[in-house]
Design a protein around this motif. Structure first.
Motif, mmCIF file in Angstrom:
data_model
loop_
_atom_site.group_PDB
_atom_site.id
_atom_site.type_symbol
_atom_site.label_atom_id
_atom_site.label_comp_id
_atom_site.label_asym_id
_atom_site.label_seq_id
_atom_site.Cartn_x
_atom_site.Cartn_y
_atom_site.Cartn_z
ATOM 1 N N UNK A 32 0.805 -1.182 -0.246
ATOM 2 C CA UNK A 32 0.048 0.198 0.132
ATOM 3 C C UNK A 32 0.746 1.205 -0.099
ATOM 4 N N UNK A 33 0.454 2.313 -0.765
ATOM 5 C CA UNK A 33 1.095 3.405 -0.859
ATOM 6 C C UNK A 33 0.185 4.519 -0.378
ATOM 7 N N UNK A 34 0.650 5.659 0.064
ATOM 8 C CA UNK A 34 -0.067 6.822 0.587
ATOM 9 C C UNK A 34 0.671 8.207 0.029
ATOM 10 N N UNK A 35 0.041 9.251 -0.318
ATOM 11 C CA UNK A 35 0.615 10.602 -0.518
ATOM 12 C C UNK A 35 0.905 11.128 0.887
ATOM 13 N N UNK A 36 2.101 11.481 1.215
ATOM 14 C CA UNK A 36 2.430 12.118 2.540
ATOM 15 C C UNK A 36 3.137 13.567 2.216
#
Length: 401
Positions: A162-166
């Protein structure tokens, strides 16, 4: 031009209304603390303020995203810490298992503890977060990533994490997949050797050891098969890489191929095989390695063949545990680096938010000093207009008669 009484009244009322409007307008600004209460007050500043507000909203959203990412990575780091402890304990048990004075009962006792370690690893591999999502399932976080099948523990999670924009331009991985943690080896892991499942002799091996990483065929996977010459010697044939063949004296020796040396002791049976290759090419799987070691510990050693099978399983599993531990530590280091990066992004985000807040304040916030001065001025103007109107009301041409 004749100035009538009606015109004088209208002009006085208009002036008074204008003064009252300006007075109420500055009063509204003081009450709200804003210089630009409505877009018409300063269209350009209002438009710029909308853009700054959107940037602030995006920055705040990314800040919330970093909180979610930090929670996910912290939970993964905690699970990896438990995995590290379990692998370290498994390695200790394997070292103890190499003690030649242990009897079958002692090895069975060790197998019982090692099975507990094995179950603990499976539990950590299927660990969930506070919302019930599986930490090591990747995008398939709604079902257990590791499932027990007839062939052992099988990974059925996603191959992408999973990836997330931080950040404005930062897409961060907030979870490692189960195959990354439990079915891979760290970069730089060396060679690994395994004995064939059907071996019937007393042949054991030590190594393999890299002696020349520039040799022809280095990095290849090699399969070695033995044939009995009937005179106490054994011919062997190497397939893979540059290949090769030779004769083993049935006592002790070494096979060197592709810059790799494998030391041998004991007598192979006709048709016995060995394989060796880079650890990453030998289907690394910590659960499969432990299952084989459990089988070796639980099998009574009542012959040279059983002793050789146990020794070879112990040698291979020990290396696999070292490789697995190195890989988990590498993943933990990656998680720690991402947590540190989140701290840096938080600092940058907070600084950016301060800058946005100051810019927005400069655009639409009120300067109370000048506003209060203008408020008093408008109040005086309104009072003067009211006084003038009252004086006008009392005038009459008959007063001049």
């Amino acid at each position: 031009m004749r100035v009538s009484t009606v015109i004088m009244f209208e002009r006085s009322v208009s002036s008074m209304n204008r003064q009252q409007g300006q007075f109420m307008e500055i009063g509204e600004k003081i009450a709200s603390g804003k210089r630009v209460v409505r877009p018409s007050d300063d269209p350009q500043a209002a438009a710029r303020a909308v853009g700054v507000s959107q940037s602030m909203a995006s920055n705040n959203q990314q800040s919330d995203s970093r909180i979610t990412a930090r929670n996910a990575l912290s939970q993964e780091e905690s699970a990896l810490n438990s995995v590290t402890d379990a692998l370290s304990r498994a390695k200790e048990l394997l070292v103890q298992g190499g003690n030649g004075t242990l009897n079958d009962a002692a090895r069975q006792s060790m197998a019982t503890e090692l099975r507990g370690v094995y179950e603990a690893l499976v539990g950590q591999a299927n660990a969930t977060d506070g919302s019930g999502n599986y930490l090591f399932g990747g995008y398939k976080d709604g079902a257990a990533p590791f499932v027990e099948t007839n062939g052992g523990i099988s990974y059925q999670g996603a191959t992408e994490g999973r990836e997330q924009k931080v950040g404005p331009s930062r897409l961060m991985s907030v979870g490692n997949t189960g195959d990354e943690v439990f079915q891979r080896v760290a970069t730089g892991a060396g060679y690994l050797a395994r004995a064939g499942d059907g071996n019937g002799g007393s042949l054991t091996f030590t190594g393999p050891e890299t002696i020349d990483s520039t040799a022809n065929g280095y990095g290849s996977t090699f399969d070695i098969s033995f044939s009995d010459n009937g005179d106490g010697t054994y011919d062997y044939n190497v397939s893979g890489g540059p290949g090769g063949s030779g004769t083993y004296d049935g006592k002790s020796g070494a096979i060197e191929v592709g810059g790799v040396r494998l030391k041998l002791e004991g007598r192979p049976a006709d048709g016995d095989t060995l394989s060796m290759g880079r650890a990453k090419e030998m289907n690394p799987d910590v659960f499969g390695a432990l299952e084989k070691m459990l089988g070796a510990l639980e099998t009574p050693i009542d012959s040279d063949q059983a002793q050789a099978a146990f020794t070879n399983a112990l040698s291979t599993t020990s290396r696999e545990m070292d490789n697995a531990l190195d890989n988990v530590l590498t993943v933990r280091a990656s998680v720690g680096a991402r947590l540190n990066e989140l701290d840096v992004l938080d600092t940058v985000g907070n600084d950016r938010n301060v800058s946005y807040t100051q810019t927005k304040s400069d655009l639409i916030d009120l300067d109370y000093n000048s506003a209060v001065s203008e408020y008093v001025l408008r109040q005086v103007g309104l009072q003067a207009a009211q006084k003038s109107f009252m004086n006008l009301q009392g005038t009459s041409l008959f007063d001049l008669v």
